[in-house]
Design a protein around this motif. Structure first.
Motif: not given
Length: 337
Positions: A199-218
């Protein structure tokens, strides 16, 4: 950050006054007495653009009518053994409330297999939990806590996540798209716990693709997240997989007791299933309940969701090759079309 002004809300209200009566009727099932707050959710989902938010809401209302969503809480999954199989393979439940009164929704991402029923049953079950949350749980919490409560907290357990999760991407993308288009801004915070390396590896590449308002919720928490979560909820509301002090595991803590919020035997699922059966009896008291899944049209994923799914697939495959698992049954190449 999007600022939703009173003028924008007023414009949206004016547009909603012009929609057809059938759409107004199903809108009532969405807003549950709080139309303005509901319009604000759709405005946030479209960055304050009134025209886009209006189109999004109208599309959602039409989706509800075309798919009979207003009646889905009167469509039980039967027999009970089939529903138990769904619950054992689609690990979702409610463990309690936060100190602010928000429902705590637990999701066993890593150990859900989605292999005991057709995709239609899993979609049906997911939408039923959404509707039960919005039409029963949240109004009850609003009354109990004396203020409008319209969102929940989600705790995602990554225990057991592995490369075979590729098999689930199509289903999970469909569920995610249904939520994005029809239940926007219903989650206050996503807490991710019991995180493995994959998960840690996937999160690094997926996180930048999320909308800002979603990133702030995670928020990704260390181990089972127990200590951090106890700051916002009592111990009794912790999901079972968070009650270990260290790296909790839903695999080892699913012990068949009523503490397991994923189990059909848990109070939440017992109440939900009883409610759905009762609604079915009220709707057609003299007609036997028929077995069969409730088919819902799957919306096309938006380009952002499709990009995330493709990125996840690529990253999972890369990790499989990197770890010498190219011939492993866990390294499955699937289509997400």
């Amino acid at each position: 950050m999007v600022i939703i002004t009173q003028e924008i809300i007023k414009q949206f209200h004016t547009l909603m006054e012009e929609i057809d009566e059938p759409l107004k009727n199903t809108f009532k099932n969405i807003h549950q007495g709080y139309p303005t707050e509901t319009l604000v959710r759709f405005l946030k989902a479209r960055d304050g653009n009134v025209a886009k938010a209006h189109q999004m809401l109208v599309d959602s209302l039409n989706w509800r009518i075309q798919n009979g969503i207003d009646k889905i809480l009167a469509k039980p999954i039967i027999p009970a053994d089939l529903y138990r199989a769904v619950r054992d393979s689609q690990l979702v439940g409610m463990s309690g409330y936060s100190k602010e009164g928000l429902p705590i929704i637990a999701v066993g991402v890593g150990l859900s297999t989605y292999d005991k029923a057709s995709i239609h049953y899993y979609i049906q079950s997911h939408i039923q939990m959404n509707e039960y949350r919005d039409r029963v749980i949240l109004p009850s919490a609003t009354k109990q806590y004396g203020r409008h409560i319209s969102t929940c907290v989600k705790i995602l357990d990554m225990t057991g996540l592995k490369l075979s999760a590729l098999n689930q991407i199509k289903l999970l993308t469909a569920i995610s798209t249904i939520d994005d288009l029809n239940y926007p801004e219903k989650t206050d915070t996503y807490y991710i716990v019991n995180v493995p390396y994959i998960f840690s590896a996937c999160w690094k590449v997926v996180r930048p693709l999320l909308q800002e308002r979603t990133r702030k919720k995670v928020q990704v928490l260390a181990g089972s997240g127990r200590d951090e979560l106890l700051k916002i909820m009592d111990y009794s509301s912790l999901p079972h997989f968070c009650k270990r002090e260290g790296s909790g595991s839903s695999r080892h803590s699913r012990n068949g007791t009523n503490d397991d919020c994923f189990s059909l035997d848990h109070a939440f699922h017992q109440q939900l299933y009883s409610y759905v059966k009762h609604q079915a009896e009220l709707m057609e008291p003299t007609t036997p309940i028929k077995q069969g899944s409730f088919h819902v049209d799957f919306p096309e994923p938006n380009p952002a969701d499709a990009k995330i799914a493709e990125t996840l697939q690529s990253e999972f495959q890369r990790l499989g090759i990197q770890n010498g698992l190219s011939n492993s049954p866990d390294n499955v190449n699937i289509s997400i079309d």
